[in-house]
Write a protein that holds these residues in place. Structure first.
Motif, PDB file in Angstrom:
ATOM      1  N   PHE A  96      29.713  27.959  57.537  1.00  0.00           N
ATOM      2  CA  PHE A  96      30.055  28.638  56.288  1.00  0.00           C
ATOM      3  C   PHE A  96      28.901  29.522  55.823  1.00  0.00           C
ATOM      4  O   PHE A  96      29.109  30.651  55.364  1.00  0.00           O
ATOM      5  N   GLY A  97      27.668  29.007  55.936  1.00  0.00           N
ATOM      6  CA  GLY A  97      26.519  29.808  55.550  1.00  0.00           C
ATOM      7  C   GLY A  97      26.350  31.033  56.428  1.00  0.00           C
ATOM      8  O   GLY A  97      26.066  32.142  55.943  1.00  0.00           O
ATOM      9  N   LEU A  98      26.550  30.869  57.742  1.00  0.00           N
ATOM     10  CA  LEU A  98      26.399  31.990  58.667  1.00  0.00           C
ATOM     11  C   LEU A  98      27.443  33.071  58.407  1.00  0.00           C
ATOM     12  O   LEU A  98      27.125  34.270  58.350  1.00  0.00           O
ATOM     13  N   SER A  99      28.699  32.669  58.229  1.00  0.00           N
ATOM     14  CA  SER A  99      29.754  33.665  57.989  1.00  0.00           C
ATOM     15  C   SER A  99      29.595  34.316  56.614  1.00  0.00           C
ATOM     16  O   SER A  99      29.977  35.481  56.435  1.00  0.00           O
ATOM     17  N   SER A 100      29.017  33.611  55.647  1.00  0.00           N
ATOM     18  CA  SER A 100      28.725  34.217  54.345  1.00  0.00           C
ATOM     19  C   SER A 100      27.693  35.328  54.487  1.00  0.00           C
ATOM     20  O   SER A 100      27.790  36.374  53.832  1.00  0.00           O
ATOM     21  N   VAL A 179      25.939  35.751  48.855  1.00  0.00           N
ATOM     22  CA  VAL A 179      24.559  35.275  48.909  1.00  0.00           C
ATOM     23  C   VAL A 179      24.421  33.918  48.240  1.00  0.00           C
ATOM     24  O   VAL A 179      23.672  33.048  48.693  1.00  0.00           O
ATOM     25  N   VAL A 180      25.164  33.713  47.152  1.00  0.00           N
ATOM     26  CA  VAL A 180      25.042  32.456  46.416  1.00  0.00           C
ATOM     27  C   VAL A 180      25.432  31.257  47.272  1.00  0.00           C
ATOM     28  O   VAL A 180      24.998  30.126  47.027  1.00  0.00           O
ATOM     29  N   ASN A 181      26.228  31.482  48.304  1.00  0.00           N
ATOM     30  CA  ASN A 181      26.628  30.370  49.179  1.00  0.00           C
ATOM     31  C   ASN A 181      25.453  29.792  49.954  1.00  0.00           C
ATOM     32  O   ASN A 181      25.444  28.593  50.274  1.00  0.00           O
ATOM     33  N   LEU A 182      24.479  30.616  50.275  1.00  0.00           N
ATOM     34  CA  LEU A 182      23.427  30.200  51.201  1.00  0.00           C
ATOM     35  C   LEU A 182      22.582  29.044  50.654  1.00  0.00           C
ATOM     36  O   LEU A 182      22.402  28.027  51.348  1.00  0.00           O
ATOM     37  N   PRO A 183      22.024  29.137  49.431  1.00  0.00           N
ATOM     38  CA  PRO A 183      21.260  27.980  48.944  1.00  0.00           C
ATOM     39  C   PRO A 183      22.119  26.751  48.702  1.00  0.00           C
ATOM     40  O   PRO A 183      21.670  25.624  48.935  1.00  0.00           O
ATOM     41  N   LEU A 184      23.363  26.958  48.266  1.00  0.00           N
ATOM     42  CA  LEU A 184      24.240  25.808  48.037  1.00  0.00           C
ATOM     43  C   LEU A 184      24.573  25.104  49.346  1.00  0.00           C
ATOM     44  O   LEU A 184      24.636  23.869  49.411  1.00  0.00           O
TER      45      LEU A 184
END
Length: 540
Positions: A96-100, A179-184
């Motif tokens: 999920f982080g990679l595709s974000s 971008v907000v997905n990455l730290p979460l």
């Protein structure tokens, strides 16, 4: 003096004291997936403008996530059951982080649709596993409350997405919504690795590749046909062929599942009437809500003139209603049972949508704020209770498959809702839009969306076109809300008449002799050897 030996067996280990902390980690993972289902809705006007996306492409930007999500959910549940639920959960978050990251760099509708499809695959890995870990770390008496917490996190993410997306769009470029997905995601992966046990069921059925292809292909071409219907005409050979082909593929999947001894699509779970009608209720709620979420952001931005963050704020009354429902739904179920609560939630949801269908182009925000509170309250009562009730009926060994089946139906409902209601919106909008004074090219552009009509009006200096486009959009929106409200009314009646009233008590605590975890017997819900949260068993 020596102490005489005793025959008394050692006391069974108690629940792990960190189980609620572990649930927070899982809830965070669900929240990330959930709010990304709707975070793009508030960005659609911006995307339509900057990426020059048509209404059909906007629908696919939303639906590519839901279609892949639904198609991959069943095999994802089996993979987690067989190879490890924590492993699949963390791998899903990483994907999920990679595709974000790919999505935030997209420079065309096609690239963004592909990134969203990859995010849907990642979400399919995360969602069923988040539900399936509950029986492994919670005793039966606490499983309803734990399941309700996860269902609430899933529901809260729905209105939270537009608020976060609006804030980011106001201060940054549109790619910041990813971008907000990455730290979460990073926090979720770390918390899951530290706090969750690894549980598995090696006896789970093998992945059915042909069944997966039939399900994914059937859903994809069905959604394509519904989206293209208003554009090409419902009698167009391509539209008829895709819809007919999808029905053939999905029928073949059902027949194949019934013949196999260990099917990926385990329809025998639906033999339990409580599980079946909980799934039906959750699916219908998703169908009508996705339709409402698709039309509201454009109404707030293009018709009422709000910016992206203001649109997110205008959806917050729904969050208020949802939080109230989440606070009291468990207590209401304890007093009345699940059927009255789900029925009441659907009825309130229907009332909210029908009130919204009375919207006029000259109305301000006040009326919408009132019915959005009701929308959130009805959503919370129905979806949280339906999901918790469905999962409590599942035996431990089939938790991954069962939760995957539940979420598959929900995502199918959502994808079809966006496709159907988006098509209804597009057809109603074009039918009500007055472009008689425009050249053919400008009229065609204005008919693509209200955002395109505003752009044409601004370039030609024609305020009457903008007024006509806004009125046409409200006409289409109210048609969507009216239709969704009628579906919600029928859903409430159906659940009230057919759903069993007997409250599920959850699966019995597994015995020590039934262990199918693939882990050493001493390993428990912690990060290493130690007491287990429950007797060693298949933690399905």
């Amino acid at each position: 003096m020596t102490t005489p030996p005793t025959d008394r067996a050692p006391a069974p280990p108690g629940p792990d004291p960190r189980r609620w902390l572990a649930l927070v980690a899982v809830a965070l993972s669900v929240l990330v997936i959930s709010f990304d289902m709707t975070v793009l809705n508030v960005a659609l006007p911006t995307l339509a403008s900057q990426l020059e996306a048509t209404t059909g492409q906007q629908q696919w930007i939303v639906d590519s996530y839901s279609v892949v999500f639904a198609a991959a959910m069943l095999p994802a549940g089996l993979i987690g059951d067989r190879f490890g639920r924590r492993l699949v959960l963390t791998l899903g978050l990483a994907l999920f982080g990679l595709s974000s990251a790919v999505g935030m760099l997209a420079d065309s509708p096609g690239t963004l649709i592909a990134a969203r499809a990859a995010m849907g695959l990642a979400g399919a890995l995360v969602m069923p596993m988040s539900m399936a870990v509950i029986p492994g770390i919670f005793p039966a008496a606490e499983q309803r409350r734990a399941t309700a917490v996860l269902a609430a996190a899933l529901a809260v993410g729905t209105p939270l997405g537009p608020l976060i997306g609006g804030f980011l769009l106001q201060h940054f470029w549109w790619g910041a919504i990813f971008v907000v997905n990455l730290p979460l995601v990073a926090i979720g992966i770390t918390a899951c690795l530290i706090l969750l046990p690894e549980t598995r069921n090696p006896a789970a059925p093998r992945i059915d590749l042909l069944g997966t292809l039939l399900g994914a292909g059937g859903l994809a071409v069905l959604t394509y046909g519904i989206i293209e219907g208003p554009e090409r005409g419902w009698s167009d050979p391509l539209v008829l062929g895709t819809i007919g082909g999808s029905l053939v593929a999905l029928t073949a999947l059902v027949r194949r599942s019934r013949r196999r001894p260990d099917p990926m699509l385990d329809l025998t779970l639906l033999a339990d009437r409580t599980f079946r009608w909980s799934v039906v209720a959750a699916t219908l709620v998703s169908l009508v809500l996705y339709g409402a979420f698709f039309v509201l952001p454009l109404y707030f931005q293009s018709v009422l003139g709000a910016d992206a963050f203001g649109t997110g704020l205008r959806l917050m009354p729904m969050m208020l209603g949802l939080m109230v429902a989440a606070r009291f739904s468990d207590k209401l179920v304890a007093r009345t049972g699940h059927r009255p609560v789900i029925t009441a939630g659907l009825a309130v949801l229907a009332g909210a949508l029908l009130i919204g269908s009375r919207t006029d182009a000259s109305d301000g925000y006040g009326p919408a704020a009132v019915w959005l509170v009701l929308l959130g309250f009805g959503m919370g009562l129905s979806i949280i209770t339906a999901q918790a009730t469905a999962l409590l009926t599942l035996p431990p060994a089939r938790a991954g498959v069962g939760s995957g089946l539940l979420q598959t139906f929900r995502q199918v409902g959502g994808a079809i809702g966006v496709a159907l209601f988006g098509s209804l919106l597009a057809g109603s909008y074009r039918g009500a839009l007055d472009t008689t004074e425009l050249p053919a090219g400008a009229a065609d552009r204005a008919g693509q969306s209200v955002v395109a009509a505003d752009a044409v009006a601004a370039s030609t200096g024609d305020p009457s076109l903008a007024a006509s486009a806004h009125a046409a959009y409200v006409h289409g929106m109210t048609a969507v809300l009216l239709t969704a409200g009628v579906v919600a009314v029928l859903s409430a009646v159906l659940v009230a008449l057919r759903m069993p009233s007997v409250e599920p008590t959850g699966p019995a605590e597994p015995s020590v002799g039934g262990a199918v975890t693939g882990e050493p017997a001493a390993d428990g819900p912690g990060t290493g050897p130690g007491p287990s949260a429950a007797p060693a068993a298949d933690h399905g």
